[in-house]
Design an enzyme around this catalytic site. Structure first.
Site, short mmCIF file in Angstrom:
data_model
loop_
_atom_site.label_atom_id
_atom_site.label_comp_id
_atom_site.label_asym_id
_atom_site.label_seq_id
_atom_site.Cartn_x
_atom_site.Cartn_y
_atom_site.Cartn_z
N GLU A 281 13.43 -7.25 -3.04
CA GLU A 281 13.57 -6.21 -2.00
C GLU A 281 14.72 -5.26 -2.34
OE1 GLU A 281 11.27 -5.76 0.36
OE2 GLU A 281 10.33 -7.46 -0.64
N TRP A 284 13.38 -2.90 -4.72
CA TRP A 284 12.62 -1.82 -4.07
C TRP A 284 13.56 -0.71 -3.64
CZ3 TRP A 284 7.77 -0.27 -3.84
CH2 TRP A 284 6.74 -1.19 -4.01
N TRP A 313 -4.53 16.34 8.89
CA TRP A 313 -3.91 15.48 9.92
C TRP A 313 -4.26 16.02 11.29
CZ3 TRP A 313 -2.41 11.34 7.47
CH2 TRP A 313 -1.89 11.43 6.16
N ASN A 348 10.79 -5.22 9.10
CA ASN A 348 10.00 -4.56 8.04
C ASN A 348 8.50 -4.65 8.27
OD1 ASN A 348 9.69 -3.27 5.38
ND2 ASN A 348 8.79 -5.24 4.84
N TRP A 366 2.29 11.78 8.54
CA TRP A 366 3.31 10.74 8.35
C TRP A 366 4.73 11.29 8.48
CZ3 TRP A 366 6.55 11.53 4.11
CH2 TRP A 366 6.09 12.46 3.16
N TRP A 389 7.40 5.24 4.22
CA TRP A 389 6.35 6.02 4.91
C TRP A 389 5.24 6.43 3.95
CZ3 TRP A 389 4.66 6.88 9.65
CH2 TRP A 389 5.47 6.44 10.70
C1 LIG Z 1 7.96 2.93 7.09
C2 LIG Z 1 9.22 2.26 6.57
C3 LIG Z 1 10.45 2.85 6.77
C4 LIG Z 1 11.60 2.25 6.28
N1 LIG Z 1 12.82 2.88 6.48
C5 LIG Z 1 13.94 2.34 5.97
C6 LIG Z 1 15.19 2.97 6.13
O1 LIG Z 1 15.30 4.07 6.71
N2 LIG Z 1 16.29 2.35 5.63
C7 LIG Z 1 16.22 1.15 4.97
O2 LIG Z 1 17.26 0.64 4.54
N3 LIG Z 1 15.04 0.54 4.79
C8 LIG Z 1 13.91 1.09 5.28
N4 LIG Z 1 12.71 0.44 5.10
C9 LIG Z 1 12.67 -0.80 4.31
C10 LIG Z 1 12.82 -2.10 5.11
O3 LIG Z 1 11.99 -2.10 6.23
C11 LIG Z 1 14.26 -2.33 5.57
O4 LIG Z 1 15.14 -2.15 4.49
C12 LIG Z 1 14.44 -3.75 6.11
O5 LIG Z 1 13.58 -3.98 7.17
C13 LIG Z 1 15.87 -3.94 6.53
O6 LIG Z 1 16.04 -5.23 7.05
P1 LIG Z 1 16.93 -6.32 6.29
O7 LIG Z 1 18.25 -5.76 5.97
O8 LIG Z 1 16.86 -7.54 7.11
O9 LIG Z 1 16.10 -6.50 4.95
P2 LIG Z 1 15.96 -7.73 3.96
O10 LIG Z 1 14.56 -8.18 4.04
O11 LIG Z 1 17.01 -8.73 4.14
O12 LIG Z 1 16.14 -7.01 2.53
C14 LIG Z 1 17.43 -6.81 1.94
C15 LIG Z 1 17.67 -5.36 1.66
O13 LIG Z 1 16.72 -4.87 0.71
C16 LIG Z 1 16.42 -3.52 0.98
N5 LIG Z 1 15.00 -3.40 1.28
C17 LIG Z 1 14.21 -4.35 1.84
N6 LIG Z 1 12.93 -3.91 1.89
C18 LIG Z 1 12.93 -2.67 1.37
C19 LIG Z 1 11.91 -1.70 1.15
N7 LIG Z 1 10.61 -1.92 1.46
N8 LIG Z 1 12.26 -0.51 0.61
C20 LIG Z 1 13.54 -0.27 0.27
N9 LIG Z 1 14.54 -1.15 0.46
C21 LIG Z 1 14.24 -2.33 0.98
C22 LIG Z 1 17.24 -3.11 2.20
O14 LIG Z 1 18.42 -2.51 1.75
C23 LIG Z 1 17.51 -4.46 2.86
O15 LIG Z 1 18.66 -4.47 3.66
C24 LIG Z 1 11.53 1.03 5.58
C25 LIG Z 1 10.28 0.44 5.39
C26 LIG Z 1 9.14 1.03 5.88
C27 LIG Z 1 7.80 0.37 5.68
#
Ligand SMILES: Cc1cc2nc3c(=O)[nH]c(=O)nc-3n(C[C@H](O)[C@H](O)[C@H](O)COP(=O)(O)OP(=O)(O)OC[C@H]3O[C@@H](n4cnc5c(N)ncnc54)[C@H](O)[C@@H]3O)c2cc1C
Length: 473
Positions: A281, A284, A313, A348, A366, A389
């Site tokens: 993650e 990502w 859209w 997420n 979107w 998105w």
């Molecule tokens: C539509 C959409 C919008 C999102 N908007 C954001 C946003 O504005 N800011 C944001 O930080 N994340 C965003 N994410 C990614 C992800 O949802 C969040 O990072 C995550 O939910 C944060 O929770 P956590 O810290 O517990 O993540 P954990 O599951 O603990 O993951 C650890 C870290 O990995 C990174 N990460 C995890 N998943 C992703 C991912 N899919 N893409 C990029 N980085 C990721 C984050 O920095 C996160 O804190 C988005 C995902 C989607 C599908």
């Protein structure tokens, strides 16, 4: 050397090579943070994110002052004002060297280029890459081109990080400066960012962030793979608000994950599925920042796959409002949207469900959802949000195939089987049993018997409509 350190999204002392360099090379050091509310408004920054920023600045200022470094606060209000603000400071304090870390979205890059152009003839401008473990350009394909697909990016990233042992963190420099300049007070509120009333669940500052990281690695990371998709389980790190403001670094996250699990090497993460998935993650996050850097058109409201701009859209302000307010009649979607409004954060799995629902079930642009998320997320981050998105809307690079459209009822049954997450945010459904709660009216509840909206669209019909439109592209 007399130095000025410009803080932006790197609000920490530890594992901050740029700050360590500034400290090491200077006998006079001041720091500045420039408030740019007018630009933050155009970036749709959420009030809770700005509130958290101000709280982080407070703890940062205290920690810096313990080492004799005053944190000055200046106001833009636009990014475009930064060159003149910094020039004035350099002049006022006879600065030789300005230090800052890179940021990758287009507006941030243009701001930094303007600063460098304005100051480079009079001041040494030293810039560093600290926002990611590997910066854009460090992970390239065999043809020397940036990756557009995640899995090869991830594989190359792991090799490079392994070669460089790049997870090792930089220690904070222990050096005390003598300063006759006092730190500026940090405003407790910022005009224009006071509307959203939520209690922040995140404690500000590096110490709190490190504690959360430690607890996550001790108690949750082993089961991350198993738990991370269930919004009712507290199974993810919730470190995103800290990562976005740089209160914690991705390297610190990886080091902690490897340490706690007693893994000495990034490749051995494969032995622990929880750690491997969590690090994935973080990769990502890196991937989307690289995409933002190499494809700046995504910062200009363009989809990554340009032909998807031809999707007609729908324009339906009632549906958009229903989605924003968690009143679509699809319980899991509504619970997710209400979690966002209430807490400034969303799990997420729910970000994926709600984003796909807006773009591919309601068939609304979107970018409307991307903006709404930014306006409310405490962890709003351009690269991750735009990437997420575009993944959900199938307009992005390495996105979900257009014909894969989450069925909210099935998602709800799989990821909130007890219905308890829905009950938490949709109290009007509290009394329903765990079969009916996922789609009450489809499972026999009569409209007059429940104070809840009927589904605003027919999922199956809308799904088919979207698939037909994408097919025609
Ligand atoms: C539509 C959409 C919008 C999102 N908007 C954001 C946003 O504005 N800011 C944001 O930080 N994340 C965003 N994410 C990614 C992800 O949802 C969040 O990072 C995550 O939910 C944060 O929770 P956590 O810290 O517990 O993540 P954990 O599951 O603990 O993951 C650890 C870290 O990995 C990174 N990460 C995890 N998943 C992703 C991912 N899919 N893409 C990029 N980085 C990721 C984050 O920095 C996160 O804190 C988005 C995902 C989607 C599908």
């Amino acid at each position: 050397m007399r130095s000025l350190y410009w803080f932006r999204s790197d609000l920490r002392l530890a594992d901050n090579f740029a700050l360590a360099e500034a400290m090491r090379t200077s006998d006079f050091l001041i720091a500045v943070f420039i408030l740019t509310p007018a630009t933050w408004k155009t970036h749709a920054a959420a009030p809770c994110k700005i509130q958290f920023l101000l709280e982080n600045l407070k703890t940062l200022s205290e920690s810096l002052w313990n080492q004799g470094i005053p944190l000055l606060i200046r106001k833009g209000p636009f990014f475009a004002d930064c060159p003149k603000v910094l020039e004035k400071l350099c002049h006022q304090y006879d600065i030789d060297n300005l230090h800052f870390n890179h940021e990758y979205p287009l507006d941030e890059r243009e701001r930094d280029e303007a600063v460098t152009r304005r100051l480079a003839s009079s001041v040494l401008v030293s810039t560093y890459h600290q926002q990611l473990v590997l910066s854009p350009g460090e992970v390239l394909s065999k043809q020397n081109t940036p990756f557009q697909i995640f899995t090869p990016f991830k594989n190359a990233w792991l090799v490079k990080v392994h070669e460089q042992q790049a997870w090792h963190t930089y220690k904070a420099v222990k050096k005390k400066f003598k300063s006759n300049i006092n730190p500026d007070p940090i405003p407790s509120r910022l005009k224009g960012f006071t509307g959203q009333k939520i209690d922040l669940c995140w404690q500000a500052g590096e110490k709190a962030a490190q504690k959360n990281l430690k607890v996550f690695c001790r108690d949750k990371i082993d089961n991350y793979q198993k738990h991370r998709d269930y919004p009712n389980i507290d199974g993810t790190s919730q470190l995103s608000p800290y990562l976005v403001q740089g209160v914690i670094s991705p390297r610190q996250c990886i080091t902690a994950a490897l340490d706690v699990c007693d893994l000495l090497d990034i490749f051995s993460i494969k032995k622990n599925e929880g750690v491997a998935t969590w690090i994935s993650e973080i990769i990502w996050r890196e991937f989307y920042h690289h995409i933002t850097h190499f494809h700046p058109d995504v910062c200009r409201y363009k989809p990554f796959k340009l032909k998807t701009d031809n999707i007609p859209w729908r324009h339906d302000s009632n549906a958009l409002e229903a989605w924003k307010n968690g009143m679509t009649g699809f319980p899991i979607v509504d619970a997710g949207m209400r979690q966002l409004l209430k807490t400034g954060w969303m799990h997420n799995r729910l970000r994926m469900i709600t984003a796909m629902f807006l773009s591919k079930v309601l068939l609304l642009d979107w970018r409307l959802g991307e903006k709404h998320f930014m306006e409310h997320l405490i962890d709003g981050d351009f690269a991750a949000n735009n990437g997420g998105w575009q993944w959900c809307a199938s307009t992005g690079t390495d996105a979900v195939p257009y014909f894969r459209i989450f069925n909210p009822t099935i998602q709800s049954q799989r990821f909130d089987p007890s219905g308890d997450f829905i009950r938490r945010f949709c109290p009007e459904l509290f009394h329903l049993n765990n079969k009916v709660i996922h789609n009450p009216f489809a499972f026999g509840v009569k409209p007059g018997d429940l104070d809840y909206v009927l589904p605003i669209v027919d999922y199956k019909a809308m799904r088919q409509r979207t698939i037909n439109l994408f097919k025609r592209l």
